[in-house]
Write an enzyme that holds these catalytic residues in place. Structure first.
Site, PDB file in Angstrom:
ATOM      1  CE  LYS A 132      -3.243  -2.468   2.291  1.00  7.48           C
ATOM      2  NZ  LYS A 132      -3.772  -2.895   3.945  1.00  7.48           N
TER       3      LYS A 132
ATOM      4  CD  GLN B 127      -3.114  -3.619   7.093  1.00  2.96           C
ATOM      5  OE1 GLN B 127      -2.973  -3.048   6.997  1.00  2.96           O
ATOM      6  NE2 GLN B 127      -4.206  -5.157   7.090  1.00  2.96           N
TER       7      GLN B 127
ATOM      8  CG  ASP C 190      -9.138   0.811   5.136  1.00  2.00           C
ATOM      9  OD1 ASP C 190      -8.254  -0.165   4.593  1.00  2.00           O
ATOM     10  OD2 ASP C 190      -8.088  -0.279   6.673  1.00  2.00           O
TER      11      ASP C 190
END
Length: 306
Positions: free
Chosen positions: A52, A96, A119
């Site tokens: 990412k 994460q 997200d």
């Protein structure tokens, strides 16, 4: 011959479309900024975050990575998130998962400012999804919709079945399909007659994390099958059974010690569906592409460009 829905190709299209938008942000004051928080040393999480961060940097975005120790407390991690919430140069915050057991994951995710929740997990953004209002969408379901639309696959009026009810994939995928006027059924582990329900689907989304659970009797001839699963097979007999003794797959297992398979039997999918996503190379690449798109859109809002 069925159409193979190439997630790598669509990912590259999206990334190229983002480049001029990123340049416009930079011209307006600064490039979009993504902050990734990686707690501890989980090897899979390290790979995800590294990909990412690298993708954002390759696109010309600013990217910061924060790596607190495995022993961090909930309050200490909350302090990091709050600092990132306050930074004007950070448009997206990625925490994460999974987090260590002593950390309250729900409190951490709720602490991310909704406009920086790239997200799409925050309850505010989920509420916007339900209401059809603009907000970051969960990345994997958003990627699924990009695949369907960019391959000009019909959605409106079609029967869609989503197998899996997770907050990350199943529920938002069902809502996005409904917003495109599909008739949607959500199935799960307690659905009675699962195969017969799936056989009614013009669009079948498999997202339950069970290797090759969806077999031929689940798939309507001519259906579009979206396989979200990414399961690692670590027993040779499972590779031989699922891939029908494929010499290539068995050789790959002997070399690496594991082989990836989705939630759908790969042979059944290829033989019965009119269009399907391969594993790997289908839905997976689009998850990161949509994370980048959410971050760019957040920057555009914060910079007054949209």
């Amino acid at each position: 011959m069925p159409t193979i829905l190439d997630g790598l190709r669509i990912r590259d299209q999206i990334k190229e479309e983002l480049r001029p938008r990123i340049a416009a942000c930079a011209a307006a004051g600064r490039p979009p900024g993504l902050a990734a928080v990686l707690v501890g040393n989980n090897p899979a999480s390290e790979i995800y975050v590294r990909t990412k961060v690298k993708t954002s940097q390759d696109l010309g975005m600013c990217s910061d990575k924060f790596t607190p120790p495995e022993t961090i407390t909930t309050d200490e991690l909350l302090a990091i998130v709050n600092q990132l919430n306050a930074r004007d140069d950070v448009d997206g915050i990625l925490v994460q998962l999974p987090l260590p057991p002593q950390v309250d994951s729900k409190r951490i995710l709720l602490s991310v400012s909704p406009d920086k929740d790239v997200d799409g997990f925050h309850p505010y953004n989920v509420g916007c999804l339900v209401a059809g209002l603009p907000a970051p969408r969960a990345c994997t379901p958003a990627g699924i919709m990009q695949l369907l639309k960019r391959y000009n696959l019909p959605i409106a009026g079609r029967r869609a079945v989503v197998v899996g009810r997770s907050d990350i994939v199943g529920k938002p995928a069902a809502l996005l399909l409904m917003h495109e006027h599909a008739t949607v059924t959500i199935c799960h582990s307690r659905t009675i007659g699962l195969a017969s329900v799936c056989r009614e689907a013009d669009i079948l989304v498999a997202a339950m994390g069970r290797p090759a659970l969806i077999t031929a009797e689940f798939i309507k001839p001519g259906a579009t099958v979206i396989d979200v699963g990414m399961n690692s097979l670590d027993r040779r007999e499972d590779v031989a059974r699922i891939f029908r003794n494929s010499a290539d797959k068995l050789a790959a297992f002997d070399k690496r010690g594991s082989v990836l398979v989705g939630d759908v039997d790969p042979f059944a999918m290829a033989e019965i569906a009119s269009a399907y996503t391969p594993v790997p190379g289908g839905v997976g690449p689009l998850t990161i592409a949509m994370l980048m798109a959410n971050t760019v859109e957040s920057a555009e809002r914060r910079l007054g460009l949209c």
